[in-house]
Design an enzyme around this catalytic site. Structure first.
Site, PDB file in Angstrom:
ATOM      1  N   LYS A   1      37.657  49.063  94.332  1.00 54.01           N
ATOM      2  CA  LYS A   1      38.339  50.262  93.836  1.00 54.01           C
ATOM      3  C   LYS A   1      39.061  50.018  92.513  1.00 54.01           C
ATOM      4  O   LYS A   1      39.389  50.968  91.804  1.00 54.01           O
ATOM      5  CB  LYS A   1      39.339  50.783  94.880  1.00 54.01           C
ATOM      6  CG  LYS A   1      40.572  49.921  95.102  1.00 54.01           C
ATOM      7  CD  LYS A   1      41.455  50.527  96.178  1.00 54.01           C
ATOM      8  CE  LYS A   1      42.706  49.704  96.437  1.00 54.01           C
ATOM      9  NZ  LYS A   1      43.625  49.673  95.297  1.00 54.01           N
ATOM     10  N   ASP A   2      39.296  48.757  92.177  1.00 51.11           N
ATOM     11  CA  ASP A   2      39.984  48.432  90.927  1.00 51.11           C
ATOM     12  C   ASP A   2      39.032  48.175  89.765  1.00 51.11           C
ATOM     13  O   ASP A   2      39.477  47.969  88.636  1.00 51.11           O
ATOM     14  CB  ASP A   2      40.872  47.193  91.121  1.00 51.11           C
ATOM     15  CG  ASP A   2      41.982  47.429  92.129  1.00 51.11           C
ATOM     16  OD1 ASP A   2      42.421  48.588  92.247  1.00 51.11           O
ATOM     17  OD2 ASP A   2      42.398  46.465  92.793  1.00 51.11           O
TER      18      ASP A   2
ATOM     19  N   ARG B   1      46.536  59.376  92.621  1.00 53.19           N
ATOM     20  CA  ARG B   1      45.711  59.988  93.671  1.00 53.19           C
ATOM     21  C   ARG B   1      46.518  60.196  94.945  1.00 53.19           C
ATOM     22  O   ARG B   1      46.502  61.291  95.541  1.00 53.19           O
ATOM     23  CB  ARG B   1      44.489  59.096  93.957  1.00 53.19           C
ATOM     24  CG  ARG B   1      43.662  59.530  95.166  1.00 53.19           C
ATOM     25  CD  ARG B   1      42.633  58.457  95.536  1.00 53.19           C
ATOM     26  NE  ARG B   1      43.263  57.189  95.888  1.00 53.19           N
ATOM     27  CZ  ARG B   1      43.749  56.903  97.087  1.00 53.19           C
ATOM     28  NH1 ARG B   1      43.698  57.794  98.059  1.00 53.19           N
ATOM     29  NH2 ARG B   1      44.289  55.723  97.337  1.00 53.19           N
ATOM     30  N   ARG B   2      47.224  59.161  95.374  1.00 48.51           N
ATOM     31  CA  ARG B   2      48.049  59.294  96.577  1.00 48.51           C
ATOM     32  C   ARG B   2      49.189  60.270  96.349  1.00 48.51           C
ATOM     33  O   ARG B   2      49.505  61.091  97.213  1.00 48.51           O
ATOM     34  CB  ARG B   2      48.597  57.916  96.983  1.00 48.51           C
ATOM     35  CG  ARG B   2      47.545  56.960  97.507  1.00 48.51           C
ATOM     36  CD  ARG B   2      48.113  55.583  97.762  1.00 48.51           C
ATOM     37  NE  ARG B   2      47.091  54.659  98.274  1.00 48.51           N
ATOM     38  CZ  ARG B   2      47.052  53.367  98.010  1.00 48.51           C
ATOM     39  NH1 ARG B   2      47.982  52.825  97.227  1.00 48.51           N
ATOM     40  NH2 ARG B   2      46.101  52.614  98.510  1.00 48.51           N
TER      41      ARG B   2
ATOM     42  N   ARG C   1      56.004  49.833  91.758  1.00 50.86           N
ATOM     43  CA  ARG C   1      55.078  48.781  91.365  1.00 50.86           C
ATOM     44  C   ARG C   1      55.354  47.550  92.222  1.00 50.86           C
ATOM     45  O   ARG C   1      56.328  47.505  92.964  1.00 50.86           O
ATOM     46  CB  ARG C   1      55.267  48.422  89.882  1.00 50.86           C
ATOM     47  CG  ARG C   1      54.911  49.550  88.915  1.00 50.86           C
ATOM     48  CD  ARG C   1      53.408  49.788  88.868  1.00 50.86           C
ATOM     49  NE  ARG C   1      53.058  50.789  87.863  1.00 50.86           N
ATOM     50  CZ  ARG C   1      52.955  52.078  88.113  1.00 50.86           C
ATOM     51  NH1 ARG C   1      53.230  52.541  89.315  1.00 50.86           N
ATOM     52  NH2 ARG C   1      52.605  52.918  87.161  1.00 50.86           N
TER      53      ARG C   1
ATOM     54  N   ARG D   1      56.483  46.031  97.968  1.00 52.93           N
ATOM     55  CA  ARG D   1      56.455  47.454  98.322  1.00 52.93           C
ATOM     56  C   ARG D   1      56.937  47.673  99.752  1.00 52.93           C
ATOM     57  O   ARG D   1      57.690  48.617 100.017  1.00 52.93           O
ATOM     58  CB  ARG D   1      55.041  48.008  98.117  1.00 52.93           C
ATOM     59  CG  ARG D   1      54.607  47.971  96.662  1.00 52.93           C
ATOM     60  CD  ARG D   1      53.216  48.548  96.473  1.00 52.93           C
ATOM     61  NE  ARG D   1      52.754  48.325  95.101  1.00 52.93           N
ATOM     62  CZ  ARG D   1      52.048  49.199  94.397  1.00 52.93           C
ATOM     63  NH1 ARG D   1      51.718  50.358  94.922  1.00 52.93           N
ATOM     64  NH2 ARG D   1      51.667  48.919  93.174  1.00 52.93           N
TER      65      ARG D   1
ATOM     66  N   CYS E   1      40.276  54.476  87.486  1.00 51.52           N
ATOM     67  CA  CYS E   1      40.738  54.261  88.855  1.00 51.52           C
ATOM     68  C   CYS E   1      42.133  54.831  89.088  1.00 51.52           C
ATOM     69  O   CYS E   1      42.579  54.929  90.227  1.00 51.52           O
ATOM     70  CB  CYS E   1      40.703  52.768  89.194  1.00 51.52           C
ATOM     71  SG  CYS E   1      41.679  51.727  88.095  1.00 51.52           S
TER      72      CYS E   1
END
Length: 323
Positions: free
Chosen positions: A79-80, A127-128, A145, A151, A257
């Site tokens: 995905k990256d 996106r989230r 970040r 996180r 992305c």
């Protein structure tokens, strides 16, 4: 050839993913696997980055190491990866995909539906963020970040997690929840922090989420070697077809992305289905569509992604998402 070398970044997630692939390839090939740490800054020259055409620095560093012969393979979170493949490098295998979903890690075991109005949710993904705002416009989305441990440490009541070399922690316990990829949490053995797996009907994942890409020099694939035979065996047809469709859509939308776009393809029997969502960055509106094909080949999967992207563009996706 009795050994092969895989380049890896230094984060806990990267080394875990690389180790999984290295062990699988060693078992399949009978060769000995070695890993080498590739720095993401410092050893990457501006010339090499320019040659890679603006690729993100993490992928670029590994790709430079591949091109310079410092490693035989590199493992990426698919995905990256930008959708444009650099000349001279090929994705040699996409191992079987793991959990594609996003995961909510919230205080007090709460779900997305149970979080009180005004609760704070941390994510660094547009996106989230957009899909969260669409589902729960009464929540506050906080841009964050850092690595997975950093996180998780932001959630109220969460035990402090060990940093793994990423961005340093600047806050602790200041959020009600964070959203992370379920696959990464599970690979790190941190799934106990998950309070809800977010169904794709609520939050479509990023194209390629839950998938790994094993990359090598294109010229090396032409040889009949134990390593290449192992790579072919490691490659999973259903995963490759799904991510080809998802990334075909992303490429046609000319989106990176970080765009507010989700996509998920699934293969059932002889039908490949692709769901996609394009969001307004503020979550005020979304366009969500599905398309299918019975041409379950790499070319058919790529065409499916392009066709659905064309439909989304006709319906105003570029204007909605600011592409």
């Amino acid at each position: 050839m009795t050994t092969f070398t895989i380049g890896t970044r230094g984060s806990a997630l990267a080394t875990t993913q690389t180790g999984t692939v290295a062990d699988a390839l060693a078992e399949l090939s009978g060769l000995t696997a070695h890993t080498t740490l590739v720095k993401t800054e410092g050893d990457v020259t501006s010339g090499s980055l320019a040659q890679l055409g603006g690729t993100g620095v993490f992928a670029a560093a590994l790709r430079v190491a591949l091109m310079e012969g410092r490693c035989d393979l590199a493992v990426h979170s698919l995905k990256d990866l930008p959708t444009q493949q650099p000349a001279g490098l090929s994705i040699a295998a996409t191992p079987p995909r793991v959990d594609v979903r996003d995961a909510l890690c919230a205080r007090d075991g709460l779900t997305l539906e149970e979080l009180p109005a005004g609760s704070t949710i941390g994510t660094g993904s547009p996106r989230r963020s957009a899909q969260l705002k669409y589902a729960r416009p009464d929540l506050q989305i906080v841009d964050i970040r850092g690595n997975v441990g950093t996180r998780l440490g932001r959630v109220k009541g969460s035990p402090e997690q060990a940093d793994d070399g990423g961005v340093g922690r600047d806050a602790q316990g200041d959020l009600d929840a964070v959203v992370l990829a379920a696959a990464g949490l599970e690979r790190l053995g941190l799934q106990a922090h998950i309070t809800q797996y977010l169904d794709p009907t609520v939050m479509l994942p990023a194209p390629g989420q839950g998938s790994l890409a094993v990359e090598c020099r294109s010229e090396a694939l032409a040889e009949d070697t134990a390593l290449n035979r192992a790579l072919a065996e490691l490659d999973d047809d259903a995963t490759r077809l799904a991510v080809t469709a998802e990334r075909g859509l992303l490429a046609r939308l000319e989106a990176g992305c970080a765009a507010p776009i989700g996509a998920l393809a699934t293969l059932e029997a002889d039908v490949l289905a692709l769901d996609a969502v394009v969001c307004a960055p503020d979550g005020s509106d979304v366009i969500r569509r599905r398309a299918t094909t019975t041409e379950v080949t790499d070319a058919g999967a790529a065409a499916l992604g392009v066709a659905l992207a064309e439909q989304l563009l006709r319906e105003g996706a570029a204007e909605l998402a600011g592409l």
